[in-house]
Design a protein around this motif. Structure first.
Motif, short mmCIF file in Angstrom:
data_model
loop_
_atom_site.label_atom_id
_atom_site.label_comp_id
_atom_site.label_asym_id
_atom_site.label_seq_id
_atom_site.Cartn_x
_atom_site.Cartn_y
_atom_site.Cartn_z
N GLY A 33 -9.00 32.47 -19.20
CA GLY A 33 -9.24 32.60 -17.77
C GLY A 33 -9.48 34.05 -17.43
O GLY A 33 -9.40 34.92 -18.29
N ALA A 34 -9.78 34.29 -16.15
CA ALA A 34 -10.07 35.65 -15.72
C ALA A 34 -8.79 36.42 -15.41
O ALA A 34 -8.84 37.60 -15.10
CB ALA A 34 -10.97 35.63 -14.49
N GLY A 35 -7.65 35.75 -15.48
CA GLY A 35 -6.41 36.40 -15.08
C GLY A 35 -5.64 37.01 -16.23
O GLY A 35 -6.16 37.17 -17.33
N SER A 194 -20.38 26.34 -8.33
CA SER A 194 -19.20 26.89 -8.99
C SER A 194 -18.15 25.80 -9.15
O SER A 194 -18.11 24.86 -8.37
CB SER A 194 -18.64 28.05 -8.17
N ALA A 196 -14.87 26.74 -9.45
CA ALA A 196 -13.59 27.34 -9.08
C ALA A 196 -13.16 26.92 -7.69
O ALA A 196 -13.98 26.73 -6.80
CB ALA A 196 -13.70 28.86 -9.14
N GLY A 197 -11.86 26.75 -7.53
CA GLY A 197 -11.30 26.56 -6.21
C GLY A 197 -11.60 25.22 -5.57
O GLY A 197 -11.47 25.06 -4.36
N ARG A 308 -15.83 32.89 -16.60
CA ARG A 308 -14.54 33.50 -16.24
C ARG A 308 -14.33 34.81 -16.98
O ARG A 308 -13.57 35.66 -16.54
CB ARG A 308 -13.39 32.57 -16.64
N PRO A 313 -11.91 41.29 -13.09
CA PRO A 313 -11.06 40.20 -12.61
C PRO A 313 -11.78 39.23 -11.67
O PRO A 313 -11.14 38.38 -11.10
CB PRO A 313 -9.97 40.94 -11.85
N SER A 314 -13.10 39.39 -11.51
CA SER A 314 -13.82 38.41 -10.70
C SER A 314 -14.38 37.34 -11.62
O SER A 314 -14.13 37.34 -12.82
CB SER A 314 -14.95 39.09 -9.93
N GLU A 315 -15.16 36.42 -11.03
CA GLU A 315 -15.81 35.41 -11.84
C GLU A 315 -17.27 35.31 -11.44
O GLU A 315 -17.62 35.56 -10.30
CB GLU A 315 -15.14 34.04 -11.61
#
Lengths: 342, 306
Positions: A33-35, A194, A196-197, A308, A313-315
């Motif tokens: 992941g991006a985290g 996308s 995400a979210g 990711r 830290p973005s996507e």
């Protein structure tokens, strides 16, 4: 890519192989992941090992279960739907370049949603049917273009016609952005897709129409294969080409509309996946469709993992990445000497 | 922008502009300003003012000059809502990105107050209509807005008034900063895929700093950019400050907050659980600048504290 002659490998074996690859990619999708929760921490969390501070473990569990798992499931559904939709659209248009994203079906769907959003709609369920109606409109435009003299039998011209439609609808969507900037952030999502979210409830909202699409696809597999042999052969075998085509278009609209409603327009998946599936399975649409099921999510989830990792830290939006993968394939298909007529 | 179409009109504009310019020089009470494009002469107490920058409109209104025309704010086709009462039915001559040159010509301005970093091409065009003043301020500095306000006020011959308003803002920020020592704060815009984190150096964040907050952009904004790309939901903890200011481009701030809260990654932030998320007007907080905007932002900050 495989030559046509090699394409006689047993279908079940290939299906199992691809499914195994897909399972592996899904697993990777939970790990990366991006985290700050890296593959190591994710793995120990998945295996139930409590490593380090309790807070850290809780964070890892949250990221995996609430963020990565939903988008992986979404990727599974979206990938399957787009792969199948692409294969069907190509069979109906008898054109290997027919792709929902390229031909303006996704754009029609996104445009319909943008209008609905501008008019104040916000319910997820409404969005699905609106997106499907828009996709249907896009499909009918494509079909009309495919039946035009000189366009239908030239794959590249059909793509040009589709590009015009996409461009027109894209411009109209931008115009909505200009007229009503208040919803700008909401609508921007409908320009590049996308995973995400998104919420799992959104996924539930589209499952009925996906199930319906699946049933119809099973029913029209055989007639579609017959249609590939020519209209007269199909009629001779007792099929109804017009009805079959109409049903297939309906399925494409259901599938593309549903994916657009949950993930926005994701281009090129419907091109790349059937292309690869045909290369593996040969020209029979039924074999192609089966392989699209694992191949579609493989491409979508794979691209999502990359999206990711590249701009942490973005996507990156998924639609950007699938376009990066898809454009070379498009060029490859167009430039290959024997552009197959389906 | 109809640049090529307006060649004829801009010729007309040039003649009008030259005429007015000659008039200004005639009065022999001109002043000279240092702008980003060298020294520019303006007549004293210009009457027909056109602002092509939200910060210039704000400053003009703050020092008691009502411009004839302005550009629209982000996400709207009028001026920012916090200025609407004072601006009245001001003409809109485009957006910050696309200025309608013909509409500017039609206003027959004495002076054009433009945005910092106005492209040279546009400057050449505009300065044929009227003396065009582009502030040479360095972007994204704590005092950028004050520098710009002083510059525009000088152009309007209202130096004393602008010093008053700036001093008022400074004093009020200092008073606020005593109420909440060293609380951390972040300013974001929410999108379903994640948050856009606003730079520590944008106008509203410099005011947050001035009123005692420690503003953080979570190290995700690149130097010289106004905001980050959408932050991955996995990295939302980077904006988990004592206070989170949530800018929305519409007035339904509570709706935006509700939509953000429907994201589990947002809902689990400590700052959300403590209820210290403050929905604020994105036009004011992420687009505007100037003394009046500063007052309005300080109002918001004070309201949030209660």
């Amino acid at each position: 890519m495989c030559q046509a002659g090699e394409a006689r490998r047993p279908l079940p074996l290939m299906f199992v192989w691809l499914s195994a690859c897909l399972a592996a990619v899904c697993f990777l999708s939970l790990l990366f992941g991006a985290g700050e929760i890296g593959p190591g921490a994710s793995l120990s969390s998945l295996l139930g090992m409590r490593e380090g501070a309790a807070q850290h473990a809780e964070e890892a569990a949250f990221v995996i279960h609430e963020l990565r798992l939903p988008r992986t499931m979404l990727g599974l559904v979206v990938g399957m739907a787009l792969g199948v939709a692409g294969a069907l659209l190509q069979a109906v248009a008898r054109n290997p370049l027919a792709e929902p994203g390229l031909l303006g079906v996704s754009a029609g769907s996104a445009f319909a949603v943008a209008i609905a959003l501008m008019l104040g709609a916000s319910a997820a369920t409404l969005r699905v049917s609106v997106a499907q109606l828009g996709a249907l409109g896009g499909c009918l435009c494509v079909l009309a273009a495919a039946r035009m003299r000189g366009v239908g039998n030239d794959p590249v011209r059909l793509v040009l016609a589709g590009a015009v439609l996409s461009g027109l609808l894209g411009a109209l969507t931008s115009m909505i952005l200009l007229v009503d900037q208040r919803t700008a952030d909401e609508i921007r999502f409908w320009i590049v897709g996308s995973l995400a979210g998104r919420h799992l409830e959104d996924l539930q909202a589209i499952l009925p129409s996906l199930a319906l699409a699946g049933v119809i696809t099973l029913l029209i597999g055989r007639p579609l294969a017959a249609l590939a042999l020519g209209e007269r052969v199909a009629v001779g075998l007792g099929h109804h080409p017009r009805l079959v085509r109409l049903l297939a278009i309906g399925v494409v609209a259901l599938l593309v509309g549903a994916t657009t409603a949950v993930a926005g327009p994701i281009a090129f998946v419907g091109l790349v996946v059937p292309f690869a599936a045909r290369a593996l399975a040969g020209p029979d649409i039924r074999r192609t469709l089966w392989l699209c099921l694992p191949l579609g999510p493989l491409v979508v989830i794979g691209a999502d993992i990359v999206s990711r990792l590249v701009v942490q830290p973005s996507e990156l939006p998924l639609g950007v990445l699938t376009a990066l993968i898809g454009a070379p394939v498009l060029i490859l298909v167009v430039r290959s000497q024997r552009l197959p007529t389906l | 922008m109809p640049l090529s179409l307006s060649a004829g009109r801009s010729l007309l504009g040039m003649l009008v502009g030259l005429g007015l310019f000659a008039l200004a020089v005639d009065q022999a009470s001109a002043r000279t300003l240092d702008t980003a494009y060298g020294e520019v002469e303006v007549r004293d107490q210009p009457e027909r003012v056109v602002t092509l920058y939200e910060g210039a409109l704000d400053t003009a209104l703050a020092v008691g000059v009502t411009p004839l025309a302005a550009v629209s704010t982000r996400g709207s086709d009028g001026v920012a809502s916090y200025l609407q009462d004072q601006a009245g039915d001001i003409a809109v001559v485009g957006t910050a990105r696309e200025i309608n040159i013909e509409s500017v010509v039609a206003q027959r301005p004495d002076v054009i107050l433009a945005a910092p970093r106005l492209p040279e091409e546009q400057y050449q065009l505009l300065s044929r209509i009227a003396p065009t003043l582009v502030p040479a301020s360095e972007p994204y500095q704590p005092d950028t807005w004050k520098e710009e306000a002083r510059f525009f006020a000088q152009a309007l011959g209202r130096e004393a008034q602008v010093e008053d308003t700036i001093a008022k803002v400074e004093q009020r920020a200092a008073e606020l900063s005593e109420q909440h020592p060293q609380a951390s704060a972040s300013l974001v815009r929410w999108m379903p895929q994640g948050a856009l984190v606003m730079s520590e150096a944008i106008f509203s964040n410099t005011l947050l700093s001035a009123s005692g907050f420690v503003v953080s952009d979570g190290d995700v904004v690149k130097q010289g950019r106004p905001h980050s790309d959408p932050l991955s939901l996995e990295n939302l903890s980077r904006i988990d400050s004592d206070w989170l200011f949530l800018a929305t481009l519409n007035n339904e701030g509570d709706e935006a907050l509700a939509s953000a809260k429907s994201s589990p990654a947002f809902a689990r932030l400590d700052v959300v659980e403590r209820g210290q998320v403050v929905p604020v007007d994105g036009q004011l907080w992420t687009s505007a600048s100037g003394p009046l905007a500063a007052e309005a932002i300080l109002d918001d900050i004070e309201k949030a504290q209660r």
